[in-house]
Design a protein around this motif. Structure first.
Motif, PDB file in Angstrom:
ATOM      1  N   ASP A 177       0.727  -1.238   0.099  1.00 30.47           N
ATOM      2  CA  ASP A 177      -0.140  -0.166   0.334  1.00 30.47           C
ATOM      3  C   ASP A 177       0.732   1.339   0.258  1.00 30.47           C
ATOM      4  OD1 ASP A 177      -2.519  -0.684  -0.102  1.00 30.47           O
ATOM      5  OD2 ASP A 177      -2.738  -1.526   1.621  1.00 30.47           O
ATOM      6  N   ARG A 230       1.842   3.150  -4.576  1.00 23.81           N
ATOM      7  CA  ARG A 230       0.316   2.368  -4.287  1.00 23.81           C
ATOM      8  C   ARG A 230       0.128   0.949  -4.656  1.00 23.81           C
ATOM      9  NH1 ARG A 230      -5.023   5.863  -7.082  1.00 23.81           N
ATOM     10  NH2 ARG A 230      -5.940   4.648  -5.378  1.00 23.81           N
ATOM     11  N   SER A 231      -1.281   0.532  -3.826  1.00 24.18           N
ATOM     12  CA  SER A 231      -1.189  -0.691  -4.411  1.00 24.18           C
ATOM     13  C   SER A 231      -2.016  -0.903  -5.641  1.00 24.18           C
ATOM     14  CB  SER A 231      -2.025  -1.755  -3.063  1.00 24.18           C
ATOM     15  OG  SER A 231      -2.353  -3.071  -3.960  1.00 24.18           O
ATOM     16  N   PHE A 233      -3.747  -3.430  -5.601  1.00 19.95           N
ATOM     17  CA  PHE A 233      -4.834  -4.108  -5.194  1.00 19.95           C
ATOM     18  C   PHE A 233      -6.125  -3.948  -4.505  1.00 19.95           C
ATOM     19  CE2 PHE A 233      -1.040  -6.079  -6.252  1.00 19.95           C
ATOM     20  CZ  PHE A 233      -1.294  -7.318  -6.997  1.00 19.95           C
ATOM     21  N   SER A 234      -5.926  -2.237  -4.242  1.00 17.77           N
ATOM     22  CA  SER A 234      -6.816  -1.698  -2.939  1.00 17.77           C
ATOM     23  C   SER A 234      -6.860  -0.451  -3.478  1.00 17.77           C
ATOM     24  CB  SER A 234      -6.243  -2.208  -2.200  1.00 17.77           C
ATOM     25  OG  SER A 234      -5.372  -1.106  -1.770  1.00 17.77           O
ATOM     26  N   GLU A 235      -7.922  -0.291  -2.930  1.00 17.06           N
ATOM     27  CA  GLU A 235      -8.225   0.937  -3.511  1.00 17.06           C
ATOM     28  C   GLU A 235      -7.912   2.842  -1.893  1.00 17.06           C
ATOM     29  OE1 GLU A 235      -9.917   3.010  -6.605  1.00 17.06           O
ATOM     30  OE2 GLU A 235      -9.550   1.082  -6.230  1.00 17.06           O
ATOM     31  N   ASN A 236      -6.700   1.782  -1.127  1.00 16.69           N
ATOM     32  CA  ASN A 236      -6.179   2.613  -0.186  1.00 16.69           C
ATOM     33  C   ASN A 236      -5.173   3.653  -0.914  1.00 16.69           C
ATOM     34  OD1 ASN A 236      -7.764   0.707   1.186  1.00 16.69           O
ATOM     35  ND2 ASN A 236      -5.762  -0.332   1.921  1.00 16.69           N
ATOM     36  N   TYR A 424       0.212  -7.682  -0.394  1.00 20.61           N
ATOM     37  CA  TYR A 424      -1.107  -8.282  -1.655  1.00 20.61           C
ATOM     38  C   TYR A 424      -0.564 -10.052  -2.440  1.00 20.61           C
ATOM     39  CZ  TYR A 424      -3.350  -4.033   0.084  1.00 20.61           C
ATOM     40  OH  TYR A 424      -4.606  -2.978   0.906  1.00 20.61           O
TER      41      TYR A 424
END
Ligand code: ADP
Ligand code: ASP
Ligand code: MG
Length: 429
Positions: A177, A230-231, A233-236, A424
């Motif tokens: 992340d 950023r990742s 695999f996420s929206e973080n 991830y």
């Protein structure tokens, strides 16, 4: 409407499903009305696998041919991603580095970007296409041969393109992340750092935090390109890497804590080895001669330690660290000058790791070195070499102690998060 450059790393496009997932994410960015340039890495561990294959065919692959081989990894993923986007109804075109106008020096395996001539990219953007560029590669200005920019260098392609096409920022999508206070694969409770200065990220990258390629950060700093790690695999939210003046401005506005963290992160590097030149005559000019021989081979060295002269003998030992991949070359170069200099012998130790504590707060907070060394002593870890800069302290420890050293320092500087960091995907290779 914004113009964005997004880079997706190998673990984000490891298989067919991942490529489709990334394509959907890109399609959404395009549908939001943005001009989109994508830089893509080879799928999963493809580059390592191609390298292993080359070494099975030829123990010392010819550098030009190795670059021809390795660049195919990024070509595959670029073409596959274009296919996936087209199937989603989004017009897309893939380009090799050369087609995209990435002009480099001729050093195979470690070429530098000299210029970007983004004519074809700009035309494609004007025509409404998503542009996909194969990362980590370019074409030599002199020889017109295909080159690669060094391991992990798709990040550098992305930032260089962001500068060339006038993007507002460059997004680096990876399998964690953002940038953490330590590698989350080593420190389970590493903490995400929301904002870092170019300067701090440069030190972290130079000390082995492979989440960003070193030259990408250098490029971003000189061209003033903000990076968002950023990742995919996420929206973080991830980590913004920006100029210190921007950080200071946000502090004044109250959007960031006024107090700067003393330590922004801990990096480690297990890719170096230590050469010891034994019994060197302690005379003026000898060290210069030794390091000239190493420099003539274009080998970058890192830490140096010269022991005190052995009483009465007028001889000393000089140790230095260098990338393990350069060790054989260094040994050959030193052997050639052994008779002339008259040193007694050479030793090499590959089982070392460098652990570095980085933070701009060090400038104003004394005692960081003492706390770091205290933490290592309490963990019963011996320090072999030490070096410092204004915002960094690095030590060399035995490779087997590295993970414990990183964790001990991380806890001592109170960097541990409440929750575990998420990794991830990826193999960490
Ligand atoms: P990509 O394939 O997306 O380029 P990389 O493997 O090159 O990904 O970089 C991401 C990896 O960097 C993470 O999975 C993590 O193990 C490693 N890493 C090392 N140091 C850090 C750090 N300080 N913060 C985040 N990740 C780090
Ligand atoms: N595929 C290349 C590598 O593995 C470049 C990159 O991923 O950035 O080094
Ligand atoms: Mg990478």
């Amino acid at each position: 409407m914004a113009r964005v450059v997004q880079k997706f790393g190998g673990s984000s496009v490891a298989d067919a499903e991942s490529i489709q997932r990334v394509a959907e994410r890109i399609a959404a960015t395009k549908r939001d009305g943005n001009d989109v340039v994508i830089v893509i890495s080879a799928m999963g561990d493809t580059t390592d696998e191609l390298l292993d294959l080359a070494l099975r065919v030829s123990p010392h692959p010819q550098p030009r041919e190795l670059d021809m081989l390795l660049t195919t990894g990024e070509r595959q993923s670029a073409a596959l991603l274009a296919m996936a986007l087209i199937d989603l109804g989004v017009p897309a075109l893939s380009y090799t580095g050369s087609q995209a106008g990435v002009i480099t020096t001729g050093t195979h395996g470690n070429a530098r970007i000299i210029d970007i001539t983004p004519g074809r990219i700009l035309t494609s953007l004007d025509e409404g296409d998503v542009v996909i560029v194969a990362g980590f590669q370019g074409v030599s200005q002199d020889t017109k041969d295909v080159t690669t920019l060094g391991r992990g260098a798709s990040d550098t392609t992305a930032v260089a393109l962001a500068a060339a096409v006038g993007a507002q920022y460059c997004e680096i999508y990876t399998d964690v992340d953002g940038v953490f206070t330590a590698d989350p694969r080593v420190v389970t409770h590493a903490k995400r750092v929301p904002v870092l200065s170019y300067e701090e990220m440069l030190e972290l990258a130079a000390c082995g935090a492979k989440v960003l390629h070193l030259r990408c950060v250098e490029y971003a700093r000189s061209e003033r390109v903000p990076i968002h790690v950023r990742s995919s695999f996420s929206e973080n939210p991830g980590t913004w890497v920006v100029d210190q003046t921007i950080i200071d401005q946000h502090r004044r506005q109250g959007d960031l804590p006024v107090e700067q963290a003393i330590i922004s992160g801990i990096a480690h590097d297990a890719s170096e080895g230590k050469v010891t030149v034994i019994g060197v005559p302690d005379t003026i000019g000898t060290a210069a001669r030794i390091f000239r021989a190493i420099a003539d081979e274009e080998i970058n060295i890192d830490m140096i330690v010269q022991n005190v002269s052995r009483a009465g003998l007028g001889r000393t030992d000089i140790s230095f660290t260098l990338p393990h991949s350069e060790a054989a070359k260094a040994r050959d170069a030193l052997k050639r000058i052994q008779a002339e200099i008259g040193f007694e012998g050479l030793a090499y130790n590959q089982d070392i790791a460098k652990v570095s504590v980085v933070g701009v707060g060090m400038r104003t907070h004394p005692g960081v070195t003492a706390s770091f060394f205290d933490a290592l002593a309490k963990a019963d870890i011996n320090l072999d070499m030490i070096s410092t800069s204004e915002i960094r302290i690095s030590v060399v420890v035995a490779a087997k102690d590295a993970a414990r050293a990183i964790q001990a320092a991380h806890s001592a500087f109170q960097l541990d998060a409440q929750t575990e960091a998420v990794v991830y995907a990826g193999t960490g290779r």
